[in-house]
Design an enzyme around this catalytic site. Structure first.
Site, mmCIF file in Angstrom:
data_model
loop_
_atom_site.group_PDB
_atom_site.id
_atom_site.type_symbol
_atom_site.label_atom_id
_atom_site.label_comp_id
_atom_site.label_asym_id
_atom_site.label_seq_id
_atom_site.Cartn_x
_atom_site.Cartn_y
_atom_site.Cartn_z
ATOM 1 N N LEU A 18 24.215 -27.057 11.913
ATOM 2 C CA LEU A 18 25.575 -27.160 12.441
ATOM 3 C C LEU A 18 25.738 -26.490 13.809
ATOM 4 O O LEU A 18 25.424 -25.308 13.973
ATOM 5 C CB LEU A 18 26.561 -26.518 11.441
ATOM 6 C CG LEU A 18 28.043 -26.578 11.828
ATOM 7 C CD1 LEU A 18 28.562 -28.008 11.807
ATOM 8 C CD2 LEU A 18 28.874 -25.680 10.935
ATOM 9 N N ASP A 19 26.214 -27.247 14.786
ATOM 10 C CA ASP A 19 26.542 -26.732 16.128
ATOM 11 C C ASP A 19 25.352 -26.053 16.810
ATOM 12 O O ASP A 19 25.530 -25.169 17.653
ATOM 13 C CB ASP A 19 27.725 -25.746 16.064
ATOM 14 C CG ASP A 19 29.000 -26.424 15.574
ATOM 15 O OD1 ASP A 19 29.124 -27.644 15.775
ATOM 16 O OD2 ASP A 19 29.844 -25.736 14.985
#
Lengths: 284, 284, 284, 284
Positions: free
Chosen positions: B227-228
């Protein structure tokens, strides 16, 4: 290992890149950097190239001659070739303000600047102690109306004696003579304390205050005969508000001036600047 | 006139630049752009090159085969070659926020973006009227826990049918499936509303408010499974003060999000981005 | 609950702040915002204040009269008092460029702007579909040399009929008439596509290109009779390089124009701008 | 003429502004600056006020007592009152890096900083010559595991002897002891070389390089017991590219560090910073 930096400009035409890279390869050179730019309005090609030669017998002079006869004539190149071994020599001209001087010398000390500073010159004695504390020779060359010509001669003598490559006016508050400009074309770097072309001339912070701008700026450029109109090397800005007095603008501006000037010095010393038709090409 | 863009990376080694430029010249190509980068830590060479061919008989497929056999094998190049004639096809995934969508479509209309938008896809119907007013097909693919797999299949079908080259998540508020990420590696562009790696995950403006930062940011990156944490393409920031409520931060952030995302789209569409080891090289 | 915003300027003198805050307190008002500025050069005091009244019987007109007789005369105040209940009405003048229009209407839709837009006016029909898609009345008022006076009369009529408070020229490519300027002093907001005072007048991006600047800017200001010389409300800038063509400068500039203009609109609509002697005070 | 600066925070409640301004007026004070902020989440009111008294007989101590009994108790104010006549005393802690030190001392010399620097303290001798060249006492207090407690005692002694108001860690590479933090709460200013909360801890430029960020930052904050988690005073950023080596990031970062730290020093010395719940309110 020898390393050279090559800067070229010429009329745009096919096959230049291939021809130059080929020439380097055929001379056992390994290209470690290449960048180019084409000015489509004026149809001019610009290139910057770094090349390494591992031969022990490499001679820069012979290589230059070969480059001239093999390539430069064919493509009618304007070119300069520098050896990475020779750091450029920079003369620092200052007056009474010390913020740019401290900034430059601090970077110089930390090894951030790839250059030599043979001397600092000033029309005043105020900054001599700073030069001393950094162990750099300081020359005091006062300039008055009467001594203007004499001062200019002293400056030229010092520049020649020390084989100076370029001059930096670190808030040197004097107009530089035409003779100097002619001798060092696109090699005298000034810092102007405004966002050029806004607020040309004296007291730009006063003008900025009066106009009520919300952003102030700083511009480093090469000196030409027309005031504040030379090729721009670097610019930066800072936001201000109605609460800023002229004194506040000046203080904020000092932060811009020193960083913009040092950026311009680094770009020039690293041979990343080309000038054509009063504009700069800044290679990365 | 045919124009190609070539992207290369390989182990750093002598003579690559000369060999490639030579290959272009020997095929009557004229190089109009060249830039390179060497990652000295990992010893990897990267290059981007644009070349024009004036031959009427130029065949991209044959040229690719020739490039592969003559050069790519010798230097063990990883490479991609694009024809300038074929604009990349971009799918836009949106949800309920319209600011990025308006910004992208406004630029698209003004001719600023060199790409095609075959369709806009959303899990909600809110933005359908905007798609309609720009005359772009709109597909409504709702995503619920129960329909997740089915929705994914619909998405994949649409992407394939429209021969989509890359996907842009313009504030698409759903986690993208691994299948999609695997099918479009480094080709799904997301906009995260914080200055990554600060404030990963949901509600970054709330976290920024809580931490009392004086600057907020926005980050566009390729989606990876973590994530990210994918390769960053573009970032920008804005100054904020203690007077900013969370609502103010969100409003200010919208300005950042749309500009940063559009920058990333332009860089990707113009084939100026290379990815290596979870980092990007962004050519000028 | 009634809420007012008060803007004051007057000659700087002791006790103004205490007197004004006292007056509010003695009228059962609770001050929720206060900010002031003293221009030390001109000796002028400026103040912005927000005050809440929980009385059911609060009458703005009576309160204004009381303020005038009790305070304003004593201190010779120049002042304006606004009720928070009445959103300012903004007329949008556009021409053919749509980027500022999309940006403003997008913010308007999202609830970011505390104002009403009774109509959009243009000398061309190009942007009518955008006005329609946002459900805002659109008036087409062509301007030619022959119809100039007639067009001006139509504009004035529309502005009066819709009780317009201020006008925004969102890249409206016409010179506004003196009559309009006189009727709406410091209430016509323009966006100029340069960093004023650099590049006054037409084609600033062409001038910026020619001068070789490294930063371009955008300036929002109130229209006065002197071209591009009115009080500056907001400015912003972006870095550019020698690789930017004029077309690239224009595209980059659009991002600045829309954000700077929207900032100026927000500041004006929130009554955060005061003008004195051709400069603005921008309250936070 | 006596001038005071007053900082207040308390639970938000009606009539504070009027009461305080009234109190000043009734003591023949003329308010020359007032700003306030309400934290609507926590319902806390903050105010900063400057007031001038022309009485010859003004006694700060008596005025403080009067303020406490008349106002502070009624509104349960937390407050601090400073006389403009007494410049705050700042101790500079440094280690081996000189860029922040030069920057601070250059500003100090130019009169930009409204404070006194009774001494510079370092765990190394490297920067002693700089302290000498600016004529500021330099104390060498080495810190090793064995001498840690002893060193801390020496530091405390020096701070007390010189009546130090606040401490600045200008790239002082040591963890400051809890005792010191407890003694100088929100009065020890640090410069962290990243955009907090990204890259907490050691070697942030290495982490930034690894993550491939396109912007680096610098953060000045008050030291608290949790590492790099104290209230943020000032932040700034600079754009970087994939061409930046770690060394380049460090060099670019130095420019940020010195400007951000000096900004924080000015804000603190001018009593423009309030801290509440680990966040700062920065008055203009």
């Amino acid at each position: 290992m020898h390393k050279i930096t090559l800067l070229i400009h010429c009329a745009d035409q096919p096959n230049i890149i291939a021809s130059v890279t080929n020439f380097m390869a055929s001379n056992d050179g390994n290209i470690v950097y290449i960048d180019q730019h084409v000015d489509r309005e004026q149809n001019i090609f610009f290139m910057r190239l770094e090349c390494e030669f591992s031969l022990n017998t490499f001679s820069l002079e012979e290589f230059k001659q070969s480059f001239q006869s093999v390539l430069a004539e064919q493509f009618q190149l304007h070119w300069k070739m520098y050896s990475a071994e020779r750091k450029p020599k920079m003369a620092l001209f200052v007056s009474k303000y010390d913020h740019c001087l401290y900034d430059i010398l601090g970077r110089y000390n930390s090894g951030e600047l790839c250059l030599e500073i043979p001397f600092i010159l000033s029309n005043h004695l105020d900054l001599k102690p700073i030069a001393n504390s950094f162990n750099i020779p300081f020359y005091h060359v006062p300039v008055t109306k009467a001594t203007k010509h004499e001062a200019e001669q002293k400056q030229l003598k010092l520049l020649e004696t020390h084989q100076i490559d370029f001059i930096v006016l670190a808030r040197y508050m004097q107009i530089v003579s035409e003779t100097l400009i002619d001798k060092y074309p696109n090699r005298i770097i000034n810092i102007h304390h405004s966002f050029l072309p806004a607020f040309i001339g004296a007291k730009p912070y006063h003008s900025a205050y009066k106009r009520g701008v919300k952003i102030i700026g700083s511009t480093s450029h090469y000196i030409t005969e027309e005031l504040d109109a030379g090729p721009i090397i670097a610019q930066d800005v800072a936001h201000v508000t109605h609460t800023f007095s002229i004194k506040d603008l000046i203080a904020k501006g000092r932060d811009l001036e020193k960083i913009v000037l040092s950026n311009a010095i680094k770009l020039h010393a690293n041979r990343k600047v080309m000038v054509y038709n009063n504009k700069t090409i800044i290679f990365s």
